[in-house]
Design an enzyme around this catalytic site. Structure first.
Site, PDB file in Angstrom:
ATOM      1  N   SER A 157       0.829  -1.208   0.000  1.00  0.00           N
ATOM      2  CA  SER A 157       0.000   0.000   0.000  1.00  0.00           C
ATOM      3  C   SER A 157       0.860   1.252   0.000  1.00  0.00           C
ATOM      4  O   SER A 157       1.968   1.267   0.551  1.00  0.00           O
ATOM      5  CB  SER A 157      -0.899  -0.002   1.245  1.00  0.00           C
ATOM      6  OG  SER A 157      -1.522   1.248   1.428  1.00  0.00           O
ATOM      7  N   TYR A 182      -2.500   0.226  10.123  1.00  0.00           N
ATOM      8  CA  TYR A 182      -2.652  -0.419   8.818  1.00  0.00           C
ATOM      9  C   TYR A 182      -1.349  -0.314   8.030  1.00  0.00           C
ATOM     10  O   TYR A 182      -0.859  -1.306   7.469  1.00  0.00           O
ATOM     11  CB  TYR A 182      -3.787   0.241   8.041  1.00  0.00           C
ATOM     12  CG  TYR A 182      -3.847  -0.155   6.588  1.00  0.00           C
ATOM     13  CD1 TYR A 182      -4.230  -1.441   6.217  1.00  0.00           C
ATOM     14  CD2 TYR A 182      -3.521   0.759   5.578  1.00  0.00           C
ATOM     15  CE1 TYR A 182      -4.280  -1.812   4.876  1.00  0.00           C
ATOM     16  CE2 TYR A 182      -3.568   0.395   4.242  1.00  0.00           C
ATOM     17  CZ  TYR A 182      -3.949  -0.890   3.903  1.00  0.00           C
ATOM     18  OH  TYR A 182      -3.989  -1.256   2.581  1.00  0.00           O
TER      19      TYR A 182
END
Length: 353
Positions: A157, A182
């Site tokens: 990501s 995250y």
């Protein structure tokens, strides 16, 4: 053109045996549908969790030919065959089940897209992220170690860039300042991939996805929330008073990048481990993004300006030159066109005129 009408530019060898995790997810669904259309045998895994509306996941599966019964929808584990797609509801934390699957099926490629997504949700559910994103990926790596595959491709990501303020983000930039849990789990995945590749010579490529949008997208993402609110004449919350920018990337462009990596040679370095940004390469200001949604909806947004939220970053901007060199990756979809396609899908899916 709606995304349901599949274009085809990148192709890989026919009749490959592929494992795609997160098959009922946004990107996993589109990739599975594309590769089925190209004639590959796919095993799809998904735990069908309820992080967002599970009925959307069931609808994606139905589009893939997996029409589940009420009993199957309520079952924690099942297996269904539909044409070239073998779908299994399973959790990647079940290591023994995963190892058995790898033992019984000789996969050519593994495309690992399953993950617990979302920055804000991680503030209150940290264990979910460690279980899914770290333990789940560790089990995938263990399976690839014991039952070797030609190429493991996994989703990282843009969040790994964290508090980095050097733009555009390059794969060579530091990623040791995560701004969310995250992001931390995705950075952990990159480090695990490198270690396993180094120790066990697993050919592995990580793709740092920038903000992906398009038909069948995730309801927790801004483009979905804004569209829903505008069409239903409800206010939208805009954080940091709109002074933000994202490298919004349309799903069809993302597919071309993934397929480009798949059709190329697997990494051959020492270790055989690569990382690439996959985005548009041109950040869009949040307020311009909202104007594109307004235009596609034919309605104005009622905006409530808010302060910055914990875990957010002001801007993302992908340097995509490495992926361009590798496979000729050139995203083509501007935000106006992409949002037009999304709003058309949204109205069709929710039966709005």
């Amino acid at each position: 053109m709606m995304n349901d009408e599949l274009g085809a530019e990148a192709h890989i060898r026919k009749n490959m045996k592929l494992l795609i995790t997160g098959t009922a997810g946004f990107i996993g669904f589109h990739l599975t549908r594309r590769l089925l259309a190209e004639g590959h045998d796919i095993t799809g895994l998904d735990n069908l969790n309820e992080y967002y509306d599970v009925n959307l996941k069931f609808a994606r599966l139905k589009k893939l030919g997996i029409d589940l019964s009420s009993k199957q929808k309520s079952s924690e584990s099942f297996s269904v065959q539909a044409g070239r797609l073998h779908f299994i509801r399973a959790d990647l934390t079940d290591k023994e089940k995963l190892l058995s699957l790898f033992r019984d099926t000789s996969f050519d490629h593994v495309i690992h897209l399953a993950a617990q997504a979302g920055v804000r949700y991680s503030l209150d559910h940290p264990q979910t992220y460690v279980d899914s994103n770290v333990t789940g990926f560790l089990n995938i790596l263990e399976a690839c170690r014991r039952y070797p595959v030609s190429h493991l491709i996994y989703a990282s990501s843009s969040s790994v860039y964290g508090l980095n303020t050097d733009f555009p983000y390059s794969e060579e930039d530091r990623t040791d300042q995560p701004a969310s849990l995250y992001a931390s789990t995705k950075k952990a995945d990159e480090m695990l991939a490198h270690a396993y590749s180094h120790l066990f010579s697993i050919p592995v490529t990580g793709l740092r996805f920038f903000t992906v949008y398009g038909p069948w997208g995730r309801p927790d993402m801004a483009f979905f929330k804004f569209t829903d609110a505008i069409l239903h004449q409800k206010p939208i919350d805009v954080y940091n008073h709109g002074k933000m920018a994202r490298d919004f990337t349309y799903i069809d462009d993302i597919l071309e990048g993934i397929l480009g990596v798949m059709k190329g040679d697997a990494p051959r370095g020492n270790p055989p481990c690569d990382l690439y940004n996959i985005g548009l390469g041109n950040p869009v200001n949040l307020m311009d993004f909202i104007r594109a949604i307004e235009s596609a909806c034919g309605k104005k947004a009622e905006i409530r300006y808010q302060n910055m939220q914990p875990g957010d970053v002001l801007k993302t901007h992908a340097d995509i030159s490495a992926l361009q060199t590798l496979c000729g990756y050139h995203p083509k979809t501007d935000i106006q066109t992409g949002m037009k396609h999304f709003v058309e899908w949204y109205k069709s899916y929710y039966h709005l005129s």
